[in-house]
Design an enzyme around this catalytic site. Structure first.
Site, PDB file in Angstrom:
ATOM      1  N   ARG A 158       3.444  14.176   3.270  1.00  0.00           N
ATOM      2  CA  ARG A 158       2.061  14.639   3.412  1.00  0.00           C
ATOM      3  C   ARG A 158       1.877  16.149   3.328  1.00  0.00           C
ATOM      4  O   ARG A 158       0.741  16.617   3.132  1.00  0.00           O
ATOM      5  CB  ARG A 158       1.481  14.124   4.727  1.00  0.00           C
ATOM      6  CG  ARG A 158       1.267  12.611   4.700  1.00  0.00           C
ATOM      7  CD  ARG A 158       0.991  12.071   6.069  1.00  0.00           C
ATOM      8  NE  ARG A 158       0.636  10.653   6.066  1.00  0.00           N
ATOM      9  CZ  ARG A 158       0.819   9.848   7.103  1.00  0.00           C
ATOM     10  NH1 ARG A 158       1.360  10.320   8.222  1.00  0.00           N
ATOM     11  NH2 ARG A 158       0.466   8.586   7.042  1.00  0.00           N
ATOM     12  N   ASP A 167      -1.265  21.045  -3.133  1.00  0.00           N
ATOM     13  CA  ASP A 167      -1.686  20.192  -2.021  1.00  0.00           C
ATOM     14  C   ASP A 167      -2.724  20.879  -1.129  1.00  0.00           C
ATOM     15  O   ASP A 167      -2.433  21.899  -0.488  1.00  0.00           O
ATOM     16  CB  ASP A 167      -0.438  19.861  -1.191  1.00  0.00           C
ATOM     17  CG  ASP A 167      -0.695  18.730  -0.221  1.00  0.00           C
ATOM     18  OD1 ASP A 167      -0.852  17.584  -0.692  1.00  0.00           O
ATOM     19  OD2 ASP A 167      -0.739  18.992   0.996  1.00  0.00           O
ATOM     20  N   ARG A 195     -12.541   5.181  -3.729  1.00  0.00           N
ATOM     21  CA  ARG A 195     -11.097   4.985  -3.597  1.00  0.00           C
ATOM     22  C   ARG A 195     -10.541   6.359  -3.271  1.00  0.00           C
ATOM     23  O   ARG A 195     -10.835   7.317  -3.985  1.00  0.00           O
ATOM     24  CB  ARG A 195     -10.498   4.503  -4.915  1.00  0.00           C
ATOM     25  CG  ARG A 195      -8.969   4.632  -5.002  1.00  0.00           C
ATOM     26  CD  ARG A 195      -8.492   4.374  -6.439  1.00  0.00           C
ATOM     27  NE  ARG A 195      -7.044   4.311  -6.560  1.00  0.00           N
ATOM     28  CZ  ARG A 195      -6.258   5.335  -6.934  1.00  0.00           C
ATOM     29  NH1 ARG A 195      -6.770   6.526  -7.203  1.00  0.00           N
ATOM     30  NH2 ARG A 195      -4.959   5.170  -7.048  1.00  0.00           N
ATOM     31  N   ASP A 197      -7.669   8.551  -3.649  1.00  0.00           N
ATOM     32  CA  ASP A 197      -6.415   8.667  -4.387  1.00  0.00           C
ATOM     33  C   ASP A 197      -5.371   9.350  -3.507  1.00  0.00           C
ATOM     34  O   ASP A 197      -5.677  10.317  -2.804  1.00  0.00           O
ATOM     35  CB  ASP A 197      -6.678   9.515  -5.641  1.00  0.00           C
ATOM     36  CG  ASP A 197      -5.436   9.728  -6.488  1.00  0.00           C
ATOM     37  OD1 ASP A 197      -5.003   8.777  -7.146  1.00  0.00           O
ATOM     38  OD2 ASP A 197      -4.900  10.865  -6.480  1.00  0.00           O
ATOM     39  N   GLU A 234      -5.662   4.611  -1.228  1.00  0.00           N
ATOM     40  CA  GLU A 234      -4.448   4.299  -1.979  1.00  0.00           C
ATOM     41  C   GLU A 234      -3.216   4.660  -1.146  1.00  0.00           C
ATOM     42  O   GLU A 234      -2.848   5.828  -1.027  1.00  0.00           O
ATOM     43  CB  GLU A 234      -4.405   5.056  -3.312  1.00  0.00           C
ATOM     44  CG  GLU A 234      -3.284   4.537  -4.204  1.00  0.00           C
ATOM     45  CD  GLU A 234      -2.508   5.597  -4.958  1.00  0.00           C
ATOM     46  OE1 GLU A 234      -1.686   5.235  -5.799  1.00  0.00           O
ATOM     47  OE2 GLU A 234      -2.706   6.806  -4.692  1.00  0.00           O
ATOM     48  N   ASN A 295      -2.627  -2.440 -11.344  1.00  0.00           N
ATOM     49  CA  ASN A 295      -3.577  -1.329 -11.363  1.00  0.00           C
ATOM     50  C   ASN A 295      -3.261  -0.397 -12.518  1.00  0.00           C
ATOM     51  O   ASN A 295      -2.342  -0.651 -13.307  1.00  0.00           O
ATOM     52  CB  ASN A 295      -3.638  -0.615 -10.002  1.00  0.00           C
ATOM     53  CG  ASN A 295      -2.522   0.405  -9.814  1.00  0.00           C
ATOM     54  OD1 ASN A 295      -1.496   0.372 -10.498  1.00  0.00           O
ATOM     55  ND2 ASN A 295      -2.710   1.319  -8.900  1.00  0.00           N
TER      56      ASN A 295
HETATM   57  C1  AAO Z   1       1.409  14.599 -14.153  1.00  0.00           C
HETATM   58  C2  AAO Z   1       2.769  14.543 -14.813  1.00  0.00           C
HETATM   59  C3  AAO Z   1       3.821  15.092 -13.865  1.00  0.00           C
HETATM   60  C4  AAO Z   1       3.445  16.519 -13.425  1.00  0.00           C
HETATM   61  C5  AAO Z   1       2.064  16.478 -12.780  1.00  0.00           C
HETATM   62  C6  AAO Z   1       1.553  17.846 -12.341  1.00  0.00           C
HETATM   63  O1  AAO Z   1       3.089  13.195 -15.185  1.00  0.00           O
HETATM   64  O2  AAO Z   1       5.071  15.135 -14.565  1.00  0.00           O
HETATM   65  O3  AAO Z   1       4.397  16.996 -12.485  1.00  0.00           O
HETATM   66  O4  AAO Z   1       1.135  15.915 -13.727  1.00  0.00           O
HETATM   67  O5  AAO Z   1       1.386  18.682 -13.430  1.00  0.00           O
HETATM   68  C7  AAO Z   1      -1.239  10.448 -12.227  1.00  0.00           C
HETATM   69  C8  AAO Z   1       0.022  10.180 -13.040  1.00  0.00           C
HETATM   70  C9  AAO Z   1       1.027  11.299 -12.871  1.00  0.00           C
HETATM   71  C10 AAO Z   1       0.384  12.644 -13.186  1.00  0.00           C
HETATM   72  C11 AAO Z   1      -0.767  12.827 -12.185  1.00  0.00           C
HETATM   73  C12 AAO Z   1      -1.514  14.154 -12.355  1.00  0.00           C
HETATM   74  O6  AAO Z   1       0.598   8.953 -12.636  1.00  0.00           O
HETATM   75  O7  AAO Z   1       2.092  11.068 -13.818  1.00  0.00           O
HETATM   76  O8  AAO Z   1       1.346  13.692 -13.033  1.00  0.00           O
HETATM   77  O9  AAO Z   1      -1.723  11.775 -12.434  1.00  0.00           O
HETATM   78  O10 AAO Z   1      -2.003  14.290 -13.639  1.00  0.00           O
HETATM   79  C13 AAO Z   1       3.132   8.069  -5.784  1.00  0.00           C
HETATM   80  C14 AAO Z   1       1.914   8.311  -4.900  1.00  0.00           C
HETATM   81  C15 AAO Z   1       0.652   7.686  -5.448  1.00  0.00           C
HETATM   82  C16 AAO Z   1       0.440   8.016  -6.914  1.00  0.00           C
HETATM   83  C17 AAO Z   1       1.690   7.590  -7.667  1.00  0.00           C
HETATM   84  C18 AAO Z   1       1.578   7.936  -9.166  1.00  0.00           C
HETATM   85  O11 AAO Z   1       2.163   7.825  -3.586  1.00  0.00           O
HETATM   86  O12 AAO Z   1      -0.426   8.216  -4.705  1.00  0.00           O
HETATM   87  O13 AAO Z   1       2.832   8.305  -7.132  1.00  0.00           O
HETATM   88  N1  AAO Z   1      -0.768   7.368  -7.457  1.00  0.00           N
HETATM   89  C19 AAO Z   1      -2.047   8.121  -7.600  1.00  0.00           C
HETATM   90  C20 AAO Z   1      -2.793   7.733  -8.860  1.00  0.00           C
HETATM   91  C21 AAO Z   1      -2.068   8.256 -10.065  1.00  0.00           C
HETATM   92  C22 AAO Z   1      -2.070   9.784 -10.044  1.00  0.00           C
HETATM   93  C23 AAO Z   1      -1.940  10.348  -8.680  1.00  0.00           C
HETATM   94  C24 AAO Z   1      -1.899   9.575  -7.555  1.00  0.00           C
HETATM   95  C25 AAO Z   1      -2.035  11.805  -8.551  1.00  0.00           C
HETATM   96  O14 AAO Z   1      -3.021   6.364  -8.874  1.00  0.00           O
HETATM   97  O15 AAO Z   1      -2.632   7.775 -11.266  1.00  0.00           O
HETATM   98  O16 AAO Z   1      -0.962  10.269 -10.838  1.00  0.00           O
HETATM   99  O17 AAO Z   1      -3.437  12.097  -8.440  1.00  0.00           O
HETATM  100  C26 AAO Z   1       7.259   5.017  -4.540  1.00  0.00           C
HETATM  101  C27 AAO Z   1       6.361   5.484  -3.444  1.00  0.00           C
HETATM  102  C28 AAO Z   1       4.949   5.706  -3.929  1.00  0.00           C
HETATM  103  C29 AAO Z   1       4.951   6.618  -5.141  1.00  0.00           C
HETATM  104  C30 AAO Z   1       5.844   6.000  -6.227  1.00  0.00           C
HETATM  105  C31 AAO Z   1       5.931   6.878  -7.468  1.00  0.00           C
HETATM  106  O18 AAO Z   1       6.975   3.640  -4.795  1.00  0.00           O
HETATM  107  O19 AAO Z   1       6.350   4.535  -2.374  1.00  0.00           O
HETATM  108  O20 AAO Z   1       4.197   6.300  -2.891  1.00  0.00           O
HETATM  109  O21 AAO Z   1       3.600   6.726  -5.640  1.00  0.00           O
HETATM  110  O22 AAO Z   1       7.150   5.811  -5.716  1.00  0.00           O
HETATM  111  O23 AAO Z   1       6.511   8.093  -7.141  1.00  0.00           O
HETATM  112  C32 AAO Z   1       9.138   0.397  -6.343  1.00  0.00           C
HETATM  113  C33 AAO Z   1       9.948   1.667  -6.086  1.00  0.00           C
HETATM  114  C34 AAO Z   1       9.197   2.650  -5.166  1.00  0.00           C
HETATM  115  C35 AAO Z   1       7.828   2.873  -5.680  1.00  0.00           C
HETATM  116  C36 AAO Z   1       7.089   1.559  -5.886  1.00  0.00           C
HETATM  117  C37 AAO Z   1       5.708   1.782  -6.485  1.00  0.00           C
HETATM  118  O24 AAO Z   1       9.081  -0.401  -5.186  1.00  0.00           O
HETATM  119  O25 AAO Z   1      11.163   1.317  -5.464  1.00  0.00           O
HETATM  120  O26 AAO Z   1       9.913   3.875  -5.187  1.00  0.00           O
HETATM  121  O27 AAO Z   1       7.841   0.688  -6.759  1.00  0.00           O
HETATM  122  O28 AAO Z   1       4.954   0.602  -6.525  1.00  0.00           O
END
Ligand code: AAO
Length: 462
Positions: A158, A167, A195, A197, A234, A295
């Site tokens: 966080r 952040d 929602r 995010d 989320e 999603n």
């Molecule tokens: C982009 C680039 C990055 C760059 C960044 C900054 O891709 O390379 O560093 O810009 O310049 C979206 C895209 C990102 C993008 C971002 C900003 O997906 O690629 O980054 O826009 O443009 C975590 C968060 C969750 C988040 C998710 C993507 O907890 O909140 O990552 N979702 C939301 C949105 C999403 C958005 C953002 C947040 C940011 O829905 O569209 O990103 O606004 C674990 C953790 C999760 C974590 C995941 C991924 O879960 O528990 O909390 O989600 O990993 O890191 C298995 C795995 C487990 C995984 C789980 C997920 O069980 O074992 O590790 O699946 O279901």
């Protein structure tokens, strides 16, 4: 924060990356008549534009200001959409990106005209305005590189930067005021909820303090006096980290990602459908669970992806969505996006940045019958549950009955829980029907490989 403000209707659709003008037309043309509660729309605030990444969809998750100017359209188009959808009883829910602003190392001028600079130590977002002191101090983040990298530590999750996104320091009154100001602006327009995010990356008490500043929904947009913003947060909780969904119950619903894995297993192995909801796993209680088969992240391998069923296997997908809408757990969302071959690919465009209009086929596609089924049986529980590993069936109180056959065929005499009579199948537009006898049983036959599903409602579903 728990009432979606849509007269008890049960299903929202995510129109991912759709333009405001297209959503307004879709509310009037289809969603109102089909019984949809509302639409989750892509983030409406001003965002970065990334030609170097070929305008990916995720540029909209990097806010520059809270001006309502985005790839989906202008503020005037946004307001027109909200008003037109409200006037046909379809609500709008905004994807609210308030955990962070842009990625570090980015600077420029966004489409709405606001400049931004997150280079080096600068954190300048004059369109809000935010400056460096409004971002979480580095010494609060225990990770070595400043980014989230340890999901077992709440301070890491966080206080550090999620994938390098600057952040916001949600402890500050100033930040809470600015975020609440954005939400109150949406409320005044007539948006019914949000929602949040990346809520997992925000402290629950910061969310709570921000939401305590919100006004009631406007009565001139058809909301009863005293109506509150609907909130779903989320929080990805797969039992693999320190953050639990139940920490967020006080401020609204929570996304239940374990449901995505569970329904995927259930469709692959029907026997598993009997144990879909597992509170022993810590799955959210039904009146807090916000559920979906997939999603916008996990359907394209972002956010961890994982074992989910998507449009790429259409026959399984139909069964997963049908079962999700027929059963009684949680509040449901279905997904509507666009075809892609690359997981970063933005929406269909007119070349470059401008999003193309959505083209509606003559047949209208996507069966509204499901939404009507879920609305018709609201408030009833699943009864007469039957599952032989190849086919599954259950009633919803004495209001509806559902059956589904993995291989496309079944023939079984089953208790439907319905009063005696003839009931038509909404799945084939009433081409077939079932006859329920005085004892409530009926011969349930399915013979359709592509649409191996039957659903009926007492008094019709519509
Ligand atoms: C982009 C680039 C990055 C760059 C960044 C900054 O891709 O390379 O560093 O810009 O310049 C979206 C895209 C990102 C993008 C971002 C900003 O997906 O690629 O980054 O826009 O443009 C975590 C968060 C969750 C988040 C998710 C993507 O907890 O909140 O990552 N979702 C939301 C949105 C999403 C958005 C953002 C947040 C940011 O829905 O569209 O990103 O606004 C674990 C953790 C999760 C974590 C995941 C991924 O879960 O528990 O909390 O989600 O990993 O890191 C298995 C795995 C487990 C995984 C789980 C997920 O069980 O074992 O590790 O699946 O279901």
């Amino acid at each position: 924060f728990y009432d979606p403000n849509c007269n008890g209707k049960q299903v929202m659709v995510h129109l991912f990356e759709w333009k405001w003008t297209d959503i307004a037309a879709e509310c009037e043309r289809y969603l109102a008549g089909a019984g949809f509660c509302g639409v989750q729309v892509s983030p409406p605030m001003e965002h970065v534009i990334l030609p170097e990444n070929n305008y990916p969809w995720w540029q909209r998750y990097q806010p520059v200001s809270y001006k309502l100017y985005s790839r989906s359209g202008s503020e005037a188009e946004f307001i027109d959409m909200v008003h037109r959808c409200n006037s046909v009883g379809v609500r709008i829910y905004v994807d609210a990106v308030v955990n962070h602003m842009t990625g570090t190392g980015r600077s420029g001028i966004a489409d709405g005209g606001s400049s931004y600079n997150a280079n080096g130590d600068a954190r300048d977002f004059p369109g809000v305005p935010y400056s460096a002191e409004h971002f979480t101090p580095r010494d609060q983040c225990p990770s070595g590189d400043g980014n989230v990298n340890d999901y077992s530590n709440p301070s890491n999750v966080r206080n550090c930067y999620l994938v390098g996104l600057t952040d916001l320091y949600g402890k500050l009154d100033y930040v809470r005021e600015k975020v609440a100001g954005y939400f109150n602006q949406l409320i005044q327009i007539g948006v019914a909820g949000i929602r949040i995010d990346a809520a997992k990356h925000m402290w629950p008490e910061d969310i709570s303090a921000t939401l305590s500043r919100l006004t009631d929904l406007p009565t001139d947009q058809g909301f009863p006096a005293g109506s509150k913003f609907y909130v779903f947060q989320e929080v990805i909780d797969q039992n693999d980290g320190a953050i639990k969904v139940d920490e967020y119950y006080n401020t609204g619903y929570v996304t239940e990602f374990r449901y995505c894995s569970k329904i995927a297993w259930g469709i692959k192995d029907y026997g598993q459908l009997s144990n879909l909801i597992d509170y022993g796993w810590g799955m959210a209680r039904s009146d807090r669970a916000f559920i979906f088969t997939d999603n916008h992240d996990n359907q394209r391998g972002h956010g961890g992806g994982g074992n989910v069923i998507t449009h790429e296997s259409p026959r399984d997908y139909k069964q997963a969505v049908a079962y999700t809408l027929a059963q009684d757990y949680g509040f449901t969302r279905i997904m509507s996006s666009y075809y892609f071959t690359n997981t970063d690919q933005g929406p269909p465009s007119n070349g470059g940045y401008s999003t193309a209009d959505v083209i509606i086929n003559g047949d209208g596609s996507c069966g509204g019958g499901w939404v009507e089924f879920r609305n018709a049986v609201v408030g009833t529980s699943m009864e007469n549950y039957w599952n032989n590993g190849n086919a599954v069936a259950f009633s919803r109180g004495n209001k509806g009955f559902f059956a589904m056959a993995k291989q496309g065929s079944m023939s079984e005499s089953l208790q439907t829980g319905l009063p005696a009579g003839s009931y038509c199948n909404i799945i084939d537009d009433c081409a077939s029907s079932i006859q329920v006898g005085a004892d409530g049983t009926a011969q349930i036959s399915i013979n359709n490989y592509e649409e191996p599903i039957l659903a009926v409602c007492a008094g019709g579903c519509g």
